[in-house]
Scaffold this motif. Structure first.
Motif, PDB file in Angstrom:
ATOM      1  N   THR A 132       0.891  -1.171   0.000  1.00  8.74           N
ATOM      2  CA  THR A 132       0.000   0.000   0.000  1.00  8.74           C
ATOM      3  C   THR A 132       0.924   1.215   0.000  1.00  8.74           C
ATOM      4  N   HIS A 133       0.860   2.022   1.052  1.00 10.92           N
ATOM      5  CA  HIS A 133       1.836   3.101   1.166  1.00 10.92           C
ATOM      6  C   HIS A 133       3.177   2.561   1.655  1.00 10.92           C
ATOM      7  N   LYS A 134       3.142   1.320   2.195  1.00 17.38           N
ATOM      8  CA  LYS A 134       4.347   0.602   2.601  1.00 17.38           C
ATOM      9  C   LYS A 134       4.219  -0.842   2.139  1.00 17.38           C
ATOM     10  N   HIS A 135       5.286  -1.579   2.322  1.00 16.35           N
ATOM     11  CA  HIS A 135       5.259  -3.005   2.014  1.00 16.35           C
ATOM     12  C   HIS A 135       5.045  -3.781   3.313  1.00 16.35           C
ATOM     13  N   PHE A 136       4.113  -4.727   3.267  1.00 15.59           N
ATOM     14  CA  PHE A 136       3.784  -5.498   4.465  1.00 15.59           C
ATOM     15  C   PHE A 136       3.842  -6.998   4.164  1.00 15.59           C
ATOM     16  N   MET A 137       4.324  -7.742   5.156  1.00 16.71           N
ATOM     17  CA  MET A 137       4.375  -9.204   5.049  1.00 16.71           C
ATOM     18  C   MET A 137       3.194  -9.802   5.799  1.00 16.71           C
ATOM     19  N   ARG A 138       2.570 -10.784   5.171  1.00 16.00           N
ATOM     20  CA  ARG A 138       1.456 -11.472   5.817  1.00 16.00           C
ATOM     21  C   ARG A 138       1.814 -12.934   6.068  1.00 16.00           C
ATOM     22  N   ASP A 139       1.068 -13.520   7.001  1.00 18.51           N
ATOM     23  CA  ASP A 139       1.265 -14.937   7.359  1.00 18.51           C
ATOM     24  C   ASP A 139       2.718 -15.170   7.766  1.00 18.51           C
ATOM     25  N   CYS A 140       3.121 -14.494   8.826  1.00 18.19           N
ATOM     26  CA  CYS A 140       4.520 -14.542   9.275  1.00 18.19           C
ATOM     27  C   CYS A 140       4.685 -15.479  10.472  1.00 18.19           C
ATOM     28  N   ILE A 141       5.882 -15.966  10.616  1.00 16.38           N
ATOM     29  CA  ILE A 141       6.229 -16.759  11.795  1.00 16.38           C
ATOM     30  C   ILE A 141       7.694 -16.498  12.129  1.00 16.38           C
ATOM     31  N   GLY A 142       7.962 -16.294  13.413  1.00 12.12           N
ATOM     32  CA  GLY A 142       9.331 -16.061  13.843  1.00 12.12           C
ATOM     33  C   GLY A 142      10.172 -17.323  13.718  1.00 12.12           C
ATOM     34  N   VAL A 143      11.434 -17.138  13.365  1.00 13.66           N
ATOM     35  CA  VAL A 143      12.349 -18.264  13.171  1.00 13.66           C
ATOM     36  C   VAL A 143      13.597 -18.040  14.018  1.00 13.66           C
ATOM     37  N   ASP A 144      14.011 -19.063  14.715  1.00 16.74           N
ATOM     38  CA  ASP A 144      15.262 -19.001  15.463  1.00 16.74           C
ATOM     39  C   ASP A 144      16.421 -19.014  14.462  1.00 16.74           C
ATOM     40  N   PRO A 145      17.268 -17.978  14.444  1.00 16.48           N
ATOM     41  CA  PRO A 145      18.398 -17.965  13.498  1.00 16.48           C
ATOM     42  C   PRO A 145      19.283 -19.203  13.616  1.00 16.48           C
ATOM     43  N   LEU A 146      19.340 -19.776  14.820  1.00 14.63           N
ATOM     44  CA  LEU A 146      20.148 -20.980  15.010  1.00 14.63           C
ATOM     45  C   LEU A 146      19.590 -22.146  14.200  1.00 14.63           C
ATOM     46  N   LEU A 147      18.265 -22.179  14.053  1.00  9.86           N
ATOM     47  CA  LEU A 147      17.647 -23.231  13.246  1.00  9.86           C
ATOM     48  C   LEU A 147      18.064 -23.089  11.785  1.00  9.86           C
ATOM     49  N   LEU A 148      18.118 -21.856  11.300  1.00  7.35           N
ATOM     50  CA  LEU A 148      18.595 -21.618   9.934  1.00  7.35           C
ATOM     51  C   LEU A 148      20.043 -22.064   9.781  1.00  7.35           C
ATOM     52  N   ALA A 149      20.849 -21.757  10.796  1.00 10.56           N
ATOM     53  CA  ALA A 149      22.265 -22.139  10.747  1.00 10.56           C
ATOM     54  C   ALA A 149      22.411 -23.660  10.685  1.00 10.56           C
ATOM     55  N   LYS A 150      21.596 -24.363  11.449  1.00 10.15           N
ATOM     56  CA  LYS A 150      21.661 -25.825  11.439  1.00 10.15           C
ATOM     57  C   LYS A 150      21.184 -26.389  10.109  1.00 10.15           C
ATOM     58  N   ARG A 151      20.197 -25.736   9.496  1.00 12.62           N
ATOM     59  CA  ARG A 151      19.738 -26.193   8.182  1.00 12.62           C
ATOM     60  C   ARG A 151      20.844 -25.990   7.144  1.00 12.62           C
ATOM     61  N   ALA A 152      21.625 -24.922   7.315  1.00  9.24           N
ATOM     62  CA  ALA A 152      22.745 -24.680   6.394  1.00  9.24           C
ATOM     63  C   ALA A 152      23.755 -25.816   6.475  1.00  9.24           C
ATOM     64  N   ALA A 153      23.946 -26.338   7.682  1.00  5.55           N
ATOM     65  CA  ALA A 153      24.914 -27.423   7.867  1.00  5.55           C
ATOM     66  C   ALA A 153      24.492 -28.690   7.132  1.00  5.55           C
ATOM     67  N   LEU A 154      23.196 -28.851   6.886  1.00  3.76           N
ATOM     68  CA  LEU A 154      22.714 -30.041   6.183  1.00  3.76           C
ATOM     69  C   LEU A 154      22.984 -29.966   4.683  1.00  3.76           C
ATOM     70  N   GLY A 155      23.207 -28.741   4.187  1.00  2.00           N
ATOM     71  CA  GLY A 155      23.544 -28.566   2.777  1.00  2.00           C
ATOM     72  C   GLY A 155      22.428 -28.888   1.811  1.00  2.00           C
ATOM     73  N   LYS A 156      21.176 -28.719   2.243  1.00  2.00           N
ATOM     74  CA  LYS A 156      20.049 -29.094   1.388  1.00  2.00           C
ATOM     75  C   LYS A 156      19.461 -27.923   0.609  1.00  2.00           C
ATOM     76  N   SER A 157      19.901 -26.708   0.902  1.00  3.62           N
ATOM     77  CA  SER A 157      19.354 -25.547   0.199  1.00  3.62           C
ATOM     78  C   SER A 157      20.481 -24.651  -0.302  1.00  3.62           C
TER      79      SER A 157
END
Length: 315
Positions: A132-157
């Motif tokens: 609208t006058h700004k950009h907004f995100m819908r259907d959000c969920i907080g993510v633990d950055p550590l979880l992202l780091a662990k997913r990186a270690a799996l090398g799947k993305s």
């Protein structure tokens, strides 16, 4: 939650939806559909006769800690390309995301449950952006950055990169687990955002694993009683001088044959008894070469191989 709220009447259900920023009409439709499906399953599969009868109307219990964790992991995997990172420099409660670039702020829409969280999550995933006058995100969920780091270690993305392994804390070989661990600082590639440092099992497709194993082998951590002679150089040289002939002589065979653990080393020696011999000879005085040649591979490995063959024959 809605299933339990509706049991208290329409007013209680509407109050629940208002508190949790849920569309009451959509929640009611989803609840009705769930009940219809439950009745169909119960009737078509004759659950009562098999002792698995559902208790109707269905009232789902809150997920356990493990279930909640698995749900978050599923959501993260599904929305890995829709990650937003907090960026206070662009405004209060502002985020940046790959869809808009690092220069344009995006905010959590007030219809999202996450909008109510304080402090705001540092990393979130979202379903869509409305402007609208700004950009907004819908259907959000907080993510633990550590979880992202662990997913990186799996090398799947490809959107998550493990990055370089850190010299401090030092990488290490774990004799009991027979694996190589090291610390790395992963990143979320689309935003070049650094994630928390994590200790990971070093993948088999990186030469670093074989360097650490070679160092541990020379330090006597891999094969009990080996080496039994004084070395001409410190084992730590393996991690810091890749072009050194001594280092190349012992690391290259491990890397080329993908021998990254004690078990794999013993298996390799069972096939090729001279494996690593020439490389190891570069680390010891020439006066010891003949004795080492006569007793190669190390006796501990021979005993282990014999024990393994005995187990296989027994089976």
């Amino acid at each position: 939650g809605y299933s339990w709220a509706i049991s208290g009447g329409e007013e209680a259900a509407e109050h629940f939806c208002g508190q949790n920023k849920i569309n009451a009409r959509q929640a009611s439709e989803a609840h009705s559909l769930m009940q219809q499906l439950a009745e169909l399953v119960q009737r078509r599969l004759s659950l009562a006769s098999s002792g698995m009868e559902l208790e109707l109307p269905l009232r789902l219990r809150p997920p356990t800690s493990l279930q909640a964790k698995l749900i978050r992991e599923c959501v993260l995997d599904g929305l890995i390309d829709h990650v937003a990172v907090a960026c206070p420099d662009l405004g209060s409660h502002a985020y940046i995301c790959a869809d808009l670039g690092r220069e344009k702020p995006v905010f959590i829409h007030n219809s999202s449950n996450t909008f109510r969280y304080r402090p705001s999550p540092s990393v979130i995933v979202f379903n869509e952006i409305i402007s609208t006058h700004k950009h907004f995100m819908r259907d959000c969920i907080g993510v633990d950055p550590l979880l992202l780091a662990k997913r990186a270690a799996l090398g799947k993305s490809p959107l998550l990169q493990l990055g370089e392994f850190l010299p401090v804390p030092a990488p290490r070989y774990m004799p009991e687990q027979d694996t190589v661990l090291a610390f790395a600082s992963p990143s979320y590639v689309p935003l070049d955002h650094m994630l928390p440092t994590v200790e990971v099992d070093v993948p088999a497709d990186t030469i670093f694993r074989y360097k650490v194993l070679a160092k541990a082998l020379l330090e006597g951590q891999v094969i009990p009683g080996f080496p039994s002679v004084n070395l001409l150089a410190r084992p730590s040289l393996v991690l810091h001088a890749p072009t050194n002939p001594r280092v190349a002589g012992i690391v290259s065979p491990l890397w080329q044959n993908k021998v990254g653990s004690r078990a794999q080393l013993i298996e390799r020696w069972a096939v090729d008894s001279r494996f690593l011999l020439e490389g190891f000879l570069k680390w010891i005085p020439a006066s010891m070469h003949e004795d080492v040649r006569l007793n190669w591979p190390p006796k501990a490995s021979k005993q282990s191989a014999a024990r393994r063959r005995g187990d296989e024959n027994f089976r």
